[in-house]
Design an enzyme around this catalytic site. Structure first.
Site, PDB file in Angstrom:
ATOM      1  N   ARG A  54       0.820  -1.219   0.000  1.00 23.44           N
ATOM      2  CA  ARG A  54       0.000   0.000   0.000  1.00 23.44           C
ATOM      3  C   ARG A  54       0.851   1.265   0.000  1.00 23.44           C
ATOM      4  NH1 ARG A  54      -4.437   0.286   4.205  1.00 23.44           N
ATOM      5  NH2 ARG A  54      -5.148   1.855   2.749  1.00 23.44           N
ATOM      6  N   CYS A  55       2.163   1.111   0.163  1.00 27.57           N
ATOM      7  CA  CYS A  55       3.073   2.258   0.257  1.00 27.57           C
ATOM      8  C   CYS A  55       3.743   2.508  -1.097  1.00 27.57           C
ATOM      9  CB  CYS A  55       4.139   1.961   1.323  1.00 27.57           C
ATOM     10  SG  CYS A  55       5.476   3.169   1.375  1.00 27.57           S
ATOM     11  N   ARG A  56       3.647   3.733  -1.581  1.00 24.63           N
ATOM     12  CA  ARG A  56       4.225   4.089  -2.876  1.00 24.63           C
ATOM     13  C   ARG A  56       5.736   3.881  -2.892  1.00 24.63           C
ATOM     14  NH1 ARG A  56       6.347   8.778  -4.847  1.00 24.63           N
ATOM     15  NH2 ARG A  56       5.599   9.969  -3.085  1.00 24.63           N
TER      16      ARG A  56
END
Length: 113
Positions: free
Chosen positions: A9-11
């Site tokens: 979920r983390c860019r």
């Protein structure tokens, strides 16, 4: 073997994963929110990163701000808190042999390849 401790979920974590994929090197992915690190694993990573435990904490997370921000915590307590609350661990982390880097910015990962 190379391991990326990853949060999809983390860019920044996705960017780090892409760097590894493009490198052509074999690696394994560990989604540490689904498979949390033990205190012993965190100790090993912190040693490989050559940082203090507090430097691995995401201090902008609400869990940190609401529960731990103004407390005087020992390194041992910080490791235990991160083991219990993996969302507090900086990401991504890439580990290779006896070294590790935090992929912030993601280009840091290239140093370990």
């Amino acid at each position: 073997m190379i391991t990326i401790y990853h949060n999809p979920r983390c860019r920044k974590s996705r960017e780090g994963l892409e760097i590894l994929e493009k490198s052509g090197q074999k690696f394994e992915t560990r989604e540490y929110l689904k498979e949390p690190l033990t205190e012993a694993e965190l100790d090993t990573l912190i040693s490989k990163l050559q940082i203090a435990p507090v430097q691995l904490v995401r201090r902008n997370e609400s869990i940190w701000k609401e529960n731990y921000k103004d407390r005087d915590l020992s390194d041992r307590e910080l490791v235990a808190i991160m083991a219990e609350n993996p969302k507090l661990i900086e990401r991504p982390i890439v580990e290779k042999n006896d070294k590790a880097v935090i992929g912030r910015p993601p280009s840091n990962i290239e140093k370990i390849l």
